[in-house]
Design a protein around this motif. Structure first.
Motif, PDB file in Angstrom:
ATOM      1  N   GLN A  63      -6.705  15.164  -5.353  1.00 20.28           N
ATOM      2  CA  GLN A  63      -6.775  13.848  -4.436  1.00 20.28           C
ATOM      3  C   GLN A  63      -8.080  13.644  -3.792  1.00 20.28           C
ATOM      4  O   GLN A  63      -8.514  12.629  -3.409  1.00 20.28           O
ATOM      5  CB  GLN A  63      -5.636  13.670  -3.561  1.00 20.28           C
ATOM      6  CG  GLN A  63      -4.392  13.600  -4.447  1.00 20.28           C
ATOM      7  CD  GLN A  63      -3.314  13.450  -3.315  1.00 20.28           C
ATOM      8  OE1 GLN A  63      -3.315  13.744  -2.044  1.00 20.28           O
ATOM      9  NE2 GLN A  63      -2.198  12.541  -3.678  1.00 20.28           N
ATOM     10  N   TYR A 109      -4.917   6.151  -1.681  1.00 22.62           N
ATOM     11  CA  TYR A 109      -4.229   4.938  -1.398  1.00 22.62           C
ATOM     12  C   TYR A 109      -4.089   4.119  -2.801  1.00 22.62           C
ATOM     13  O   TYR A 109      -5.031   4.091  -3.560  1.00 22.62           O
ATOM     14  CB  TYR A 109      -4.561   3.888  -0.467  1.00 22.62           C
ATOM     15  CG  TYR A 109      -4.546   4.539   1.061  1.00 22.62           C
ATOM     16  CD1 TYR A 109      -3.626   4.338   1.747  1.00 22.62           C
ATOM     17  CD2 TYR A 109      -5.825   4.925   1.545  1.00 22.62           C
ATOM     18  CE1 TYR A 109      -3.687   5.242   2.866  1.00 22.62           C
ATOM     19  CE2 TYR A 109      -5.808   5.572   2.683  1.00 22.62           C
ATOM     20  CZ  TYR A 109      -4.763   5.662   3.407  1.00 22.62           C
ATOM     21  OH  TYR A 109      -4.666   6.140   4.681  1.00 22.62           O
ATOM     22  N   SER A 110      -2.901   3.432  -3.249  1.00 18.62           N
ATOM     23  CA  SER A 110      -2.684   2.691  -4.261  1.00 18.62           C
ATOM     24  C   SER A 110      -1.813   1.372  -3.593  1.00 18.62           C
ATOM     25  O   SER A 110      -1.262   1.522  -2.835  1.00 18.62           O
ATOM     26  CB  SER A 110      -1.781   3.511  -5.464  1.00 18.62           C
ATOM     27  OG  SER A 110      -0.461   3.755  -5.009  1.00 18.62           O
ATOM     28  N   TYR A 111      -2.147   0.458  -4.627  1.00 17.96           N
ATOM     29  CA  TYR A 111      -1.684  -0.791  -4.201  1.00 17.96           C
ATOM     30  C   TYR A 111      -1.083  -1.676  -5.531  1.00 17.96           C
ATOM     31  O   TYR A 111      -1.266  -1.402  -6.654  1.00 17.96           O
ATOM     32  CB  TYR A 111      -2.936  -1.589  -3.821  1.00 17.96           C
ATOM     33  CG  TYR A 111      -3.702  -1.305  -2.635  1.00 17.96           C
ATOM     34  CD1 TYR A 111      -3.264  -1.827  -1.222  1.00 17.96           C
ATOM     35  CD2 TYR A 111      -4.738  -0.273  -2.854  1.00 17.96           C
ATOM     36  CE1 TYR A 111      -4.197  -1.238  -0.347  1.00 17.96           C
ATOM     37  CE2 TYR A 111      -5.384   0.176  -1.841  1.00 17.96           C
ATOM     38  CZ  TYR A 111      -5.191  -0.231  -0.351  1.00 17.96           C
ATOM     39  OH  TYR A 111      -6.049   0.215   0.571  1.00 17.96           O
ATOM     40  N   HIS A 112      -0.160  -2.622  -5.116  1.00 22.16           N
ATOM     41  CA  HIS A 112       0.132  -3.539  -6.289  1.00 22.16           C
ATOM     42  C   HIS A 112       0.786  -4.795  -5.058  1.00 22.16           C
ATOM     43  O   HIS A 112       0.755  -4.785  -4.072  1.00 22.16           O
ATOM     44  CB  HIS A 112       1.377  -2.949  -6.890  1.00 22.16           C
ATOM     45  CG  HIS A 112       2.762  -2.931  -6.165  1.00 22.16           C
ATOM     46  ND1 HIS A 112       3.154  -1.608  -5.529  1.00 22.16           N
ATOM     47  CD2 HIS A 112       3.739  -3.988  -5.824  1.00 22.16           C
ATOM     48  CE1 HIS A 112       4.429  -1.652  -5.161  1.00 22.16           C
ATOM     49  NE2 HIS A 112       4.700  -3.215  -5.068  1.00 22.16           N
ATOM     50  N   ASP A 121       1.116   0.555  -9.908  1.00 17.78           N
ATOM     51  CA  ASP A 121       0.146   0.577  -8.756  1.00 17.78           C
ATOM     52  C   ASP A 121      -1.296   0.760  -9.540  1.00 17.78           C
ATOM     53  O   ASP A 121      -1.689   1.373 -10.457  1.00 17.78           O
ATOM     54  CB  ASP A 121       0.568   1.928  -7.975  1.00 17.78           C
ATOM     55  CG  ASP A 121       1.550   1.615  -7.230  1.00 17.78           C
ATOM     56  OD1 ASP A 121       1.655   0.380  -6.585  1.00 17.78           O
ATOM     57  OD2 ASP A 121       2.472   2.456  -6.995  1.00 17.78           O
ATOM     58  N   VAL A 122      -2.276   0.168  -8.476  1.00 16.03           N
ATOM     59  CA  VAL A 122      -3.915   0.436  -9.005  1.00 16.03           C
ATOM     60  C   VAL A 122      -4.423   1.087  -7.724  1.00 16.03           C
ATOM     61  O   VAL A 122      -4.179   1.098  -6.591  1.00 16.03           O
ATOM     62  CB  VAL A 122      -4.553  -0.861  -8.793  1.00 16.03           C
ATOM     63  CG1 VAL A 122      -5.819  -0.728  -9.136  1.00 16.03           C
ATOM     64  CG2 VAL A 122      -3.871  -1.735 -10.107  1.00 16.03           C
ATOM     65  N   SER A 123      -4.863   2.699  -8.261  1.00 13.91           N
ATOM     66  CA  SER A 123      -5.269   3.352  -7.178  1.00 13.91           C
ATOM     67  C   SER A 123      -6.924   3.272  -6.732  1.00 13.91           C
ATOM     68  O   SER A 123      -7.727   2.544  -7.595  1.00 13.91           O
ATOM     69  CB  SER A 123      -5.337   4.774  -7.917  1.00 13.91           C
ATOM     70  OG  SER A 123      -5.682   5.625  -6.912  1.00 13.91           O
ATOM     71  N   ARG A 127       0.735  -1.282   0.086  1.00 13.78           N
ATOM     72  CA  ARG A 127      -0.072   0.067   0.092  1.00 13.78           C
ATOM     73  C   ARG A 127       0.878   1.293   0.022  1.00 13.78           C
ATOM     74  O   ARG A 127       1.524   1.464   0.898  1.00 13.78           O
ATOM     75  CB  ARG A 127      -0.817  -0.052   1.140  1.00 13.78           C
ATOM     76  CG  ARG A 127      -1.775   1.171   1.145  1.00 13.78           C
ATOM     77  CD  ARG A 127      -2.291   1.753   2.711  1.00 13.78           C
ATOM     78  NE  ARG A 127      -3.063   0.590   3.463  1.00 13.78           N
ATOM     79  CZ  ARG A 127      -3.052   0.257   4.652  1.00 13.78           C
ATOM     80  NH1 ARG A 127      -2.123   1.032   5.459  1.00 13.78           N
ATOM     81  NH2 ARG A 127      -3.321  -0.851   5.377  1.00 13.78           N
ATOM     82  N   ASN A 128       0.819   2.056  -1.121  1.00 12.53           N
ATOM     83  CA  ASN A 128       1.616   3.074  -0.884  1.00 12.53           C
ATOM     84  C   ASN A 128       3.215   2.867  -1.097  1.00 12.53           C
ATOM     85  O   ASN A 128       3.742   3.664  -0.470  1.00 12.53           O
ATOM     86  CB  ASN A 128       1.378   4.344  -0.116  1.00 12.53           C
ATOM     87  CG  ASN A 128      -0.036   4.986  -0.507  1.00 12.53           C
ATOM     88  OD1 ASN A 128      -0.727   4.610  -1.429  1.00 12.53           O
ATOM     89  ND2 ASN A 128      -0.741   6.082   0.280  1.00 12.53           N
TER      90      ASN A 128
END
Length: 264
Positions: free
Chosen positions: A126, A81-84, A100-102, A51-52
């Motif tokens: 944002q 937050y973005s994730y991978h 990253d996927v937001s 996460r981030n």
């Protein structure tokens, strides 16, 4: 290395913020079924969730190659937050880190009066919500440039399609009374509606139209102003609704210039 194949990257991760503005993000994906060389993957040994950019979980139980997987993340505070995900087998992980996927803003974004926002302001953007109402995969987006001057908040489509896309501000708590909504949207030969909503996740159902600009003919962005009354105290969000078909490939986008709200 071809002689030590590693899992292919996870490329279908979906991150969906809570539609109730709770501090949660529903994550779903498919475990890799192939190696980075395209051969069948025999086993996974670990999945790491970031996460981030910070690893937050590495003890997933579902490690079967090709299996559907999911997890509910609960950040401690509201934010963007973005994730991978990174997948491992006995040879390690792939060299390429997935994009990253937001999830956008997680929680309930709020602002205070007097309120104003400009398209190039990354911090302000944002807090906005972008809703693709016709689910065509295209919609409003913040596009970061080489400097803040070149940042843009736009929606762009191809000829033969239609706009049905909502740009929604953070919530502003309003008491009963009269308010003035100022907005400037660059939309040469295209159209939009301006108004407010009471649910940022479902603007189509709660949108109150105050004004519309249909196929604006000038190069400059139209400066709109609407004076309206709020009869019941509550949380409201300003909204721009891009509508209609793009005029042509040469004029196929709308872009935010600025929004503002004040009490009269």
């Amino acid at each position: 290395r071809p002689d030590k194949p590693t899992p292919a990257p996870v490329n279908d991760l979906i991150a969906a913020a809570s539609a109730l503005d709770e501090l949660s993000v529903a994550l779903s994906w498919t475990n890799p079924s192939l190696t980075h060389t395209g051969t069948p993957l025999s086993a996974l040994t670990k999945l790491e969730l970031y996460r981030n950019g910070v690893m937050i979980k590495d003890d997933f139980l579902t490690l079967t190659p090709g299996a559907s997987n999911a997890w509910l993340d609960r950040p401690e505070e509201g934010g963007v937050y973005s994730y991978h995900l990174i997948a491992y087998n006995e040879n390690g992980s792939a060299d390429a880190v997935p994009a990253d996927v937001s999830a956008g803003f997680v929680g309930k974004p709020t602002a205070k009066l007097p309120y104003s926002a400009k398209a190039e302001d990354a911090a302000a953007m944002q807090l906005f919500t972008f809703v693709d109402a016709n689910a065509d995969g295209e919609g409003w987006a913040f596009v970061e440039g080489s400097s803040s001057f070149w940042n843009k908040t736009i929606v762009k489509l191809e000829e033969g399609t239609e706009f049905d896309d909502y740009l929604v501000s953070p919530y502003i708590h309003l008491e009963a009374g009269y308010y003035v909504f100022d907005y400037s949207i660059s939309c040469r030969f295209n159209s939009f509606e301006a108004g407010y909503v009471t649910n940022r996740h479902d603007p189509a159902a709660t949108f109150v139209k105050l004004d519309e600009i249909l196929y604006w003919q000038e190069y400059s962005a139209p400066d709109g102003r609407s004076v309206f009354v709020i009869e019941e105290e509550g949380d409201y969000a300003l909204c721009i609704h891009a509508i209609g078909a793009p005029y042509s490939p040469a004029y196929s986008e709308l872009s935010l210039v600025s929004l503002a709200l004040n009490r009269t």
